[in-house]
Scaffold this active site. Sequence first.
Site, short mmCIF file in Angstrom:
data_model
loop_
_atom_site.label_atom_id
_atom_site.label_comp_id
_atom_site.label_asym_id
_atom_site.label_seq_id
_atom_site.Cartn_x
_atom_site.Cartn_y
_atom_site.Cartn_z
N SER A 179 0.87 -1.18 0.00
CA SER A 179 0.00 0.00 0.00
C SER A 179 0.90 1.22 0.00
O SER A 179 1.78 1.35 0.86
CB SER A 179 -0.87 0.00 1.25
OG SER A 179 -1.56 -1.23 1.33
N CYS A 212 -7.18 -0.70 7.25
CA CYS A 212 -6.06 -1.29 6.50
C CYS A 212 -5.20 -2.14 7.41
O CYS A 212 -4.96 -1.80 8.57
CB CYS A 212 -5.22 -0.19 5.86
SG CYS A 212 -3.84 -0.89 4.92
N ASP A 225 -8.59 -2.17 2.95
CA ASP A 225 -7.41 -2.53 2.17
C ASP A 225 -6.66 -3.51 3.06
O ASP A 225 -5.86 -3.11 3.89
CB ASP A 225 -6.57 -1.26 1.93
CG ASP A 225 -5.29 -1.55 1.18
OD1 ASP A 225 -5.19 -2.60 0.53
OD2 ASP A 225 -4.36 -0.71 1.26
N TRP A 236 -4.96 -7.56 3.95
CA TRP A 236 -4.25 -8.73 3.42
C TRP A 236 -3.95 -9.69 4.56
O TRP A 236 -3.93 -9.27 5.72
CB TRP A 236 -2.96 -8.30 2.71
CG TRP A 236 -1.98 -7.59 3.60
CD1 TRP A 236 -1.02 -8.16 4.37
CD2 TRP A 236 -1.88 -6.17 3.82
NE1 TRP A 236 -0.31 -7.20 5.05
CE2 TRP A 236 -0.81 -5.97 4.73
CE3 TRP A 236 -2.58 -5.07 3.33
CZ2 TRP A 236 -0.42 -4.71 5.18
CZ3 TRP A 236 -2.18 -3.80 3.78
CH2 TRP A 236 -1.12 -3.63 4.70
#
Length: 686
Positions: free
Chosen positions: A466, A638, A683, A685
């Site tokens: 990012s 995030c 966002d 992961w």
Amino acid sequence: MSDIPQSVVYYSRPMKPRGQTKQKQTPTSEEDDPLFSNLDLFLFTLIIGLIVYWFMSRKKAEPIPEFKKMPMTRETSFIEKMKKTGRNIVVFYGSQTGTAEEFANRLSKDAQRYGMKGMAADPEEYDMCELSRLSEIDNSLAIFCMATYGEGDPTDNAQDFYDWLQEHDGELDGVNYTVFALGNKTYEHYNAMGVYVDKRLEELGAKRVFDLGMGDDDGNLEEDFVTWREQFWPAMCEHFGVEASGEDSSIRQYELKEHNDINMNKVYTGELGRLKSFDIQKPPFDSKNPFLAPVTVNRKLNKAGDRYLMHLELDITGSKMRYDSGDHVAVYPTNDTTIVTKLGQVLGVDLDTVISLNNLDEESNKKHPFPCPTTYRTALTHYLDIMHPPRTNVLYELAQYATDIKDQENMRKMASSSPEGKALYQSFVLEDHRNILAILEDIPSLRPPIDHLCELLPRLQARYYSIASSSKVHPNSIHVCAVLVEYTTRTGRLTKGVATNWLKNKVAGDNGHKSIVPMYIRKSQFRLPFKASNPVIMIGPGTGIAPFIGFVQERGWLKEQGKEVGETVLYFGCRHKNEDYLYQEELEEAEKKGVITQLNVAFSRDQEQKVYVQHLLRANKEDLWRQIHKDNAHIYICGDARNMARDVQTAFYEIIEELGGVTRAQATDYIKKLMTKGRYSQDVWS
Ligand SMILES: Cc1cc2nc3c(=O)[nH]c(=O)nc-3n(C[C@H](O)[C@H](O)[C@H](O)COP(=O)(O)OP(=O)(O)OC[C@H]3O[C@@H](n4cnc5c(N)ncnc54)[C@H](O)[C@@H]3O)c2cc1C
Ligand SMILES: NC(=O)c1ccc[n+]([C@@H]2O[C@H](COP(=O)([O-])OP(=O)(O)OC[C@H]3O[C@@H](n4cnc5c(N)ncnc54)[C@H](OP(=O)(O)O)[C@@H]3O)[C@@H](O)[C@H]2O)c1
Ligand SMILES: Cc1cc2nc3c(=O)[nH]c(=O)nc-3n(C[C@H](O)[C@H](O)[C@H](O)COP(=O)(O)O)c2cc1C
């Protein structure tokens, strides 16, 4: 319409004030002066001369390249191709990082064992409207291996197919199909794309001949696939009235050609598309043509502790690349050269041999598994994933080279769907984190030919980060905030994350020594609100802070431009205040300047009880509810997808339930609506 907030675009292009030339003129009396002075005439002639010279020299310096019109050789009709090559099974894949593509290749290869003929196909390369013609082929079947991304979105290569499915009505009578979905349970929209394709094809009149398979990358995707496949093929044999040939022998897809006397200028050295694209860089830069960005800054972010967190700056001057806050930078790492060298030693090969692996199927669009000709060293360093535990098909195919029968049996067992085999694979490969080198070291009788190994290993994938900067403040550089991956496996092997270790060792260059990173920018949907006056609530513990550094820079820049900027609230979390409070100075400075209006930091390990960002969210619930419900705040999350993002979402449910006086179902619906409006973005992961 562009997804860039209009206000930002407007300010990025300062307009030239009208009438500027007039203002610059010195007042003169027209009656006193002749219309053209000698100097005027001289300057006029000089300018014309320069313009003519510029045009002439420009033509000479930059000859317009002549492109020969190549005959269109690529077949876009998969039906014609199937007919021409006697195939009855087509396996489409929607894949971003190669797993679905790999599964599609395996399924298409499998078909041979059952007396059928398959081909793997990228939906982007074919005219998918032709699906309705599949019934023209006897005993035909379309298999779809579909991965899900984002908020239940298709992969890039499946986007057009997805649009087509949405736009068309019942046309697929007589088309046989099945779907294997690839996803990850930690994401909210688990396997949404596979589920959609499966349902939609049925709605369009196609016939589901085998149940949808659900693969979970958070669990054991390989096992899910193998289990589904083991049931799928017998069902197909029954459906089509064919019998398995019983032939379990390995089928090579590529043949090896060694080049003993080749011009080294024709040998790939790590380029992903065009040969020599690393020597002569030409925009546009993308996944096939990455830009080689010099590293200008590489510093450790954490003050103490046994981890290593880093901040890197990549110089994109001259690349013509543009980015927006919230985008991702994709980097192509290279494998650790010591591991590559060890592989060469274990297999007893000269890694500098120049080779090509050529597809035996001349009709295939994929001529080589990676750019060829190249050397084994380049293939193992730049193109192949040598670090992740290999999938079961690799073990199955390699088993034939184990000279010890027991090893052969074990390797084949691991590739089977028997409970014993699955348990062995889970333990020996996955839990022990054995990569291909560790497997070769621990099975000494296994010494496969390196070319077959290179054919079987998956491609090394780009890693995403990012972007931790705003292009308004840093138009020519892209910042990255990353944590080093390093761990010791149960077998005592120190294992290093490919990209993070490679990045860590990039020396920030002065002009003499420039470390470079092949990279490109990937657009995302993670965007600041259209109106800067809307409040933003950003939640990003650990490296999840990355995009918010960009957001804060951008809000600060907007403020400097005199824009009305709404509340900017940050929730950050780390382990210890004195250890890994990332960007502490920058964040505190932004708070002092009023760019961050509320800085909330959760130090999880500075007291007995864990304190996480969601605890601070709950503590500020009244304020949050006002920001969200009354002031139209945009929420951004995030970082870790596995636990954090889910726990934070639960905290929001609870706050909405309590302060909105609604039920859990209504609170869930509330967040869903925010998501649809682009006011709750993630966002994440894992
Ligand atoms: C959209 C997106 C944005 C991202 N943004 C960022 C970011 O801003 N910053 C950032 O740092 N990362 C980010 N990542 C993660 C990043 O892309 C890489 O996955 C990460 O840096 C690891 O890459 P690597 O090559 O070093 O590790 P790899 O070689 O890929 O190894 C990682 C693998 O090692 C294994 N592993 C890791 N830790 C352990 C352990 N302790 N024990 C056992 N096995 C383990 C896991 O299987 C893991 O998948 C992002 C990912 C995505 C998809
Ligand atoms: N795939 C990969 O290779 C890879 C590589 C790197 C990171 N990651 C992912 O990225 C995540 C972030 O890594 P990082 O190193 O930047 O973060 P980190 O420093 O490990 O964590 C940041 C903070 O979040 C806290 N936290 C832990 N669980 C939480 C939860 N459920 N809710 C809220 N906060 C929680 C941590 O507390 P405690 O630790 O004290 O519990 C810590 O204070 C990791 O968790 C991992 O999932 C993946
Ligand atoms: C950034 C990112 C977003 C993802 N989003 C989802 C998702 O919304 N739903 C899901 O089920 N899986 C999601 N996944 C998991 C992938 O679909 C899964 O890992 C799959 O195996 C990838 O296949 P591919 O390698 O063919 O692209 C996501 C993975 C990543 C890295």
